[in-house]
Design a protein around this motif. Structure first.
Motif, PDB file in Angstrom:
ATOM      1  N   ARG A 235     -11.031  22.917  53.413  1.00 17.52           N
ATOM      2  CA  ARG A 235      -9.811  22.231  53.003  1.00 17.52           C
ATOM      3  C   ARG A 235      -8.855  22.186  54.179  1.00 17.52           C
ATOM      4  O   ARG A 235      -8.934  23.013  55.093  1.00 17.52           O
ATOM      5  CB  ARG A 235      -9.151  22.927  51.802  1.00 17.52           C
ATOM      6  N   ILE A 236      -7.935  21.228  54.143  1.00 14.82           N
ATOM      7  CA  ILE A 236      -7.026  20.984  55.264  1.00 14.82           C
ATOM      8  C   ILE A 236      -5.605  20.844  54.731  1.00 14.82           C
ATOM      9  O   ILE A 236      -5.383  20.179  53.716  1.00 14.82           O
ATOM     10  CB  ILE A 236      -7.414  19.697  56.026  1.00 14.82           C
ATOM     11  N   ALA A 237      -4.660  21.477  55.421  1.00 12.14           N
ATOM     12  CA  ALA A 237      -3.236  21.274  55.145  1.00 12.14           C
ATOM     13  C   ALA A 237      -2.609  20.647  56.382  1.00 12.14           C
ATOM     14  O   ALA A 237      -2.823  21.128  57.501  1.00 12.14           O
ATOM     15  CB  ALA A 237      -2.555  22.598  54.820  1.00 12.14           C
ATOM     16  N   ILE A 238      -1.858  19.572  56.200  1.00  9.06           N
ATOM     17  CA  ILE A 238      -1.229  18.869  57.311  1.00  9.06           C
ATOM     18  C   ILE A 238       0.279  19.076  57.262  1.00  9.06           C
ATOM     19  O   ILE A 238       0.925  18.816  56.240  1.00  9.06           O
ATOM     20  CB  ILE A 238      -1.565  17.365  57.279  1.00  9.06           C
ATOM     21  N   LEU A 239       0.833  19.548  58.382  1.00  6.93           N
ATOM     22  CA  LEU A 239       2.262  19.805  58.491  1.00  6.93           C
ATOM     23  C   LEU A 239       2.938  18.757  59.362  1.00  6.93           C
ATOM     24  O   LEU A 239       2.353  18.247  60.320  1.00  6.93           O
ATOM     25  CB  LEU A 239       2.514  21.191  59.102  1.00  6.93           C
ATOM     26  N   LYS A 240       4.195  18.471  59.031  1.00  4.92           N
ATOM     27  CA  LYS A 240       5.047  17.611  59.856  1.00  4.92           C
ATOM     28  C   LYS A 240       6.462  18.166  59.803  1.00  4.92           C
ATOM     29  O   LYS A 240       7.041  18.294  58.726  1.00  4.92           O
ATOM     30  CB  LYS A 240       5.042  16.167  59.357  1.00  4.92           C
ATOM     31  N   ASP A 241       6.994  18.527  60.964  1.00  2.00           N
ATOM     32  CA  ASP A 241       8.356  19.071  61.044  1.00  2.00           C
ATOM     33  C   ASP A 241       8.577  20.210  60.059  1.00  2.00           C
ATOM     34  O   ASP A 241       9.624  20.308  59.415  1.00  2.00           O
ATOM     35  CB  ASP A 241       9.389  17.963  60.807  1.00  2.00           C
ATOM     36  N   GLY A 242       7.558  21.059  59.908  1.00  2.00           N
ATOM     37  CA  GLY A 242       7.685  22.221  59.049  1.00  2.00           C
ATOM     38  C   GLY A 242       7.452  21.975  57.574  1.00  2.00           C
ATOM     39  O   GLY A 242       7.562  22.892  56.761  1.00  2.00           O
ATOM     40  N   VAL A 243       7.122  20.736  57.214  1.00  2.00           N
ATOM     41  CA  VAL A 243       6.898  20.364  55.822  1.00  2.00           C
ATOM     42  C   VAL A 243       5.411  20.112  55.597  1.00  2.00           C
ATOM     43  O   VAL A 243       4.745  19.477  56.421  1.00  2.00           O
ATOM     44  CB  VAL A 243       7.712  19.111  55.451  1.00  2.00           C
ATOM     45  N   LEU A 244       4.887  20.612  54.488  1.00  3.25           N
ATOM     46  CA  LEU A 244       3.500  20.369  54.115  1.00  3.25           C
ATOM     47  C   LEU A 244       3.411  18.989  53.463  1.00  3.25           C
ATOM     48  O   LEU A 244       3.894  18.795  52.358  1.00  3.25           O
ATOM     49  CB  LEU A 244       3.016  21.450  53.145  1.00  3.25           C
ATOM     50  N   VAL A 245       2.813  18.028  54.169  1.00  2.00           N
ATOM     51  CA  VAL A 245       2.788  16.655  53.663  1.00  2.00           C
ATOM     52  C   VAL A 245       1.540  16.334  52.855  1.00  2.00           C
ATOM     53  O   VAL A 245       1.549  15.433  52.017  1.00  2.00           O
ATOM     54  CB  VAL A 245       2.945  15.633  54.813  1.00  2.00           C
ATOM     55  N   GLN A 246       0.435  17.057  53.101  1.00  3.85           N
ATOM     56  CA  GLN A 246      -0.766  16.841  52.302  1.00  3.85           C
ATOM     57  C   GLN A 246      -1.715  18.005  52.491  1.00  3.85           C
ATOM     58  O   GLN A 246      -1.819  18.579  53.580  1.00  3.85           O
ATOM     59  CB  GLN A 246      -1.474  15.535  52.682  1.00  3.85           C
ATOM     60  N   GLN A 247      -2.413  18.359  51.424  1.00  5.51           N
ATOM     61  CA  GLN A 247      -3.519  19.303  51.525  1.00  5.51           C
ATOM     62  C   GLN A 247      -4.652  18.822  50.633  1.00  5.51           C
ATOM     63  O   GLN A 247      -4.427  18.205  49.597  1.00  5.51           O
ATOM     64  CB  GLN A 247      -3.093  20.722  51.163  1.00  5.51           C
ATOM     65  N   GLY A 248      -5.871  19.079  51.054  1.00  5.07           N
ATOM     66  CA  GLY A 248      -7.027  18.636  50.283  1.00  5.07           C
ATOM     67  C   GLY A 248      -8.289  18.818  51.086  1.00  5.07           C
ATOM     68  O   GLY A 248      -8.287  19.360  52.195  1.00  5.07           O
ATOM     69  N   THR A 249      -9.400  18.370  50.527  1.00  4.85           N
ATOM     70  CA  THR A 249     -10.669  18.422  51.234  1.00  4.85           C
ATOM     71  C   THR A 249     -10.659  17.393  52.367  1.00  4.85           C
ATOM     72  O   THR A 249      -9.834  16.462  52.360  1.00  4.85           O
ATOM     73  CB  THR A 249     -11.836  18.108  50.292  1.00  4.85           C
ATOM     74  N   PRO A 250     -11.552  17.526  53.347  1.00  2.00           N
ATOM     75  CA  PRO A 250     -11.626  16.513  54.400  1.00  2.00           C
ATOM     76  C   PRO A 250     -11.800  15.105  53.843  1.00  2.00           C
ATOM     77  O   PRO A 250     -11.175  14.163  54.350  1.00  2.00           O
ATOM     78  CB  PRO A 250     -12.848  16.956  55.220  1.00  2.00           C
TER      79      PRO A 250
END
Length: 414
Positions: A235-250
């Motif tokens: 699973r992957i969590a994507i951050l932008k400027d300290g905010v979690l914008v999306q998480q999920g499987t590849p």
């Protein structure tokens, strides 16, 4: 449902002289730039909520300044949050005393650093054994365990070398062996492969995947590289400027980006290389389960399909067409299943990348059977489903440009 190994709830980190004084401003939604301009404080993380399951590789990614390295340092409290809760196996890490935190770091979590973090005055085996020395193990036992892990990561024979005598890839293998030697359940890897040359980096990714298949550690992996995240992450969590914008499987990240930021990340990814057969396969349109050819023909006619996949208690046997079954029924010398009844159609593994099976998929007159390692039929891979992978990546293009783009992509990976 199994309880997550790690639970992060309402995590905030603000850097500055009086971080709690600006929390109200952060929580009401002021931007990172505005908070910095007005207060001199930097927002590192903002309301992070995520769960990490036991035995998975959880990737945290983002560009420089997104907060990913700040995040990983919260797991073992190298950084304390401004606000929020960090639970590991039901233990509130923020409640640990200094002594408890020391033991937690020694036995629960190990870390692999971007710049290797090796002790230059110690030999390779002494570097690997260092964590075991801190744990208090006797010299003979820690050397035995260190040697075992050096063998595992492919560094047998380098025990008496010093870090400066090794290549970058070899040094990172030492760092990985050192982290694994402590037998910690959780492995923190902060940009662990980013300092390596592309070829060595790919080899290290392969080794990590291979090791994980045997060890089933919980790995938290930080990277700025989406290709790396897609390749190794469960699973992957994507951050932008300290905010979690999306998480999920590849697959979820790649096929359903949450916003323009994530979409910009994934737009240039080679989908055929990143997605597996399992992602796009469909349930088999027709399983032929009859024991005789006559019964199989009757089953096919009733289904209104002109071909199907013959399966028995022993698993998948082959693809048969209505025409081949009719011929077999009319042949007086043939009263049982035999090799000539089946079409010459390759089966594919659900774990294969689309790129690996693209040629077979596009050249076959039939949907390919998807068969697992135990010989069981899992689904079918349709040509149209594979083609759709490419069309989705070009959905905003004018129709003619889209067709041309799809054709070029198909040519480039076939």
């Amino acid at each position: 449902m199994t309880k997550p190994l790690i639970e992060i709830t309402g995590l905030y980190k603000v850097f500055g002289r009086a971080p709690r004084t600006v929390m109200e401003q952060v929580k009401r939604g002021d931007s990172k730039d505005k908070v910095l301009a007005e207060t001199g404080h930097t927002v590192g993380l903002k309301d992070i909520n995520l769960n990490i399951n036991q035995g998975e590789i959880f990737v945290i990614m983002g560009l420089s300044g997104s907060g990913k390295s700040t995040m990983i340092r919260h797991f073992n409290r190298l950084i304390d949050p401004t606000e929020g809760k960090i639970m590991v196996e039901g233990i509130d890490v923020m409640e640990l005393s200094n002594k408890e935190l020391e033991e937690f770091r020694r036995h629960k979590m190990s870390m692999v650093f971007q710049r290797f973090g090796l002790l230059p005055h110690r030999t390779v085996i002494d570097n690997v054994a260092y964590g075991l020395e801190i744990q208090g193990l006797e010299k003979a036992e820690r050397y035995e365990r260190a040697q075992n892990w050096l063998d595992t990561v492919g560094l047998k024979g380098y025990e008496k070398q010093y870090p400066a005598q090794l290549s970058g890839g070899q040094q990172q293998r030492v760092g990985l062996a050192r982290a694994l030697a402590t037998d910690a359940e959780i492995l923190l890897m902060d940009e662990a492969f980013s300092a390596l040359d592309p070829l060595i980096r790919s080899e290290m990714q392969d080794q990590l995947i291979e090791l994980q298949e045997k060890l089933h550690k919980t790995i938290i992996f930080i990277t700025h590289d989406l290709d790396e995240a897609l390749r190794i992450g469960d699973r992957i969590a994507i951050l932008k400027d300290g905010v979690l914008v999306q998480q999920g499987t590849p697959d979820e990240i790649l096929l359903t980006p949450a916003d323009d930021y994530v979409e910009a990340f994934v737009k240039d990814v080679n989908r055929a290389r990143a997605l597996t057969v399992e992602t796009v396969m469909q349930p088999p349109a027709l399983r032929i389960t009859a024991s005789t050819i006559d019964e199989a023909l009757a089953q096919m006619k009733q289904s209104k399909h002109d071909y199907g996949y013959h399966v028995t208690e022993d698993g998948y046997q082959g693809l048969v067409t209505q025409e081949s079954l009719i011929d077999a029924v009319q042949d007086p010398t043939s009263d049982d299943w035999h090799e000539e009844i089946y079409e010459q159609v390759p089966s594919v593994s659900p774990d294969s990348a689309i790129e690996e099976v693209l040629t077979d998929t596009m050249s076959s007159d039939f949907s390919l059977p998807v068969v697992d390692e135990d010989g069981n039929l899992q689904g079918e891979l349709e040509r149209s489903a594979v083609a759709e992978i490419f069309s989705e990546s070009s959905s905003d293009e004018p129709e003619e440009e889209e067709k041309a783009s799809n054709a070029k992509q198909l040519e480039s990976v076939s």
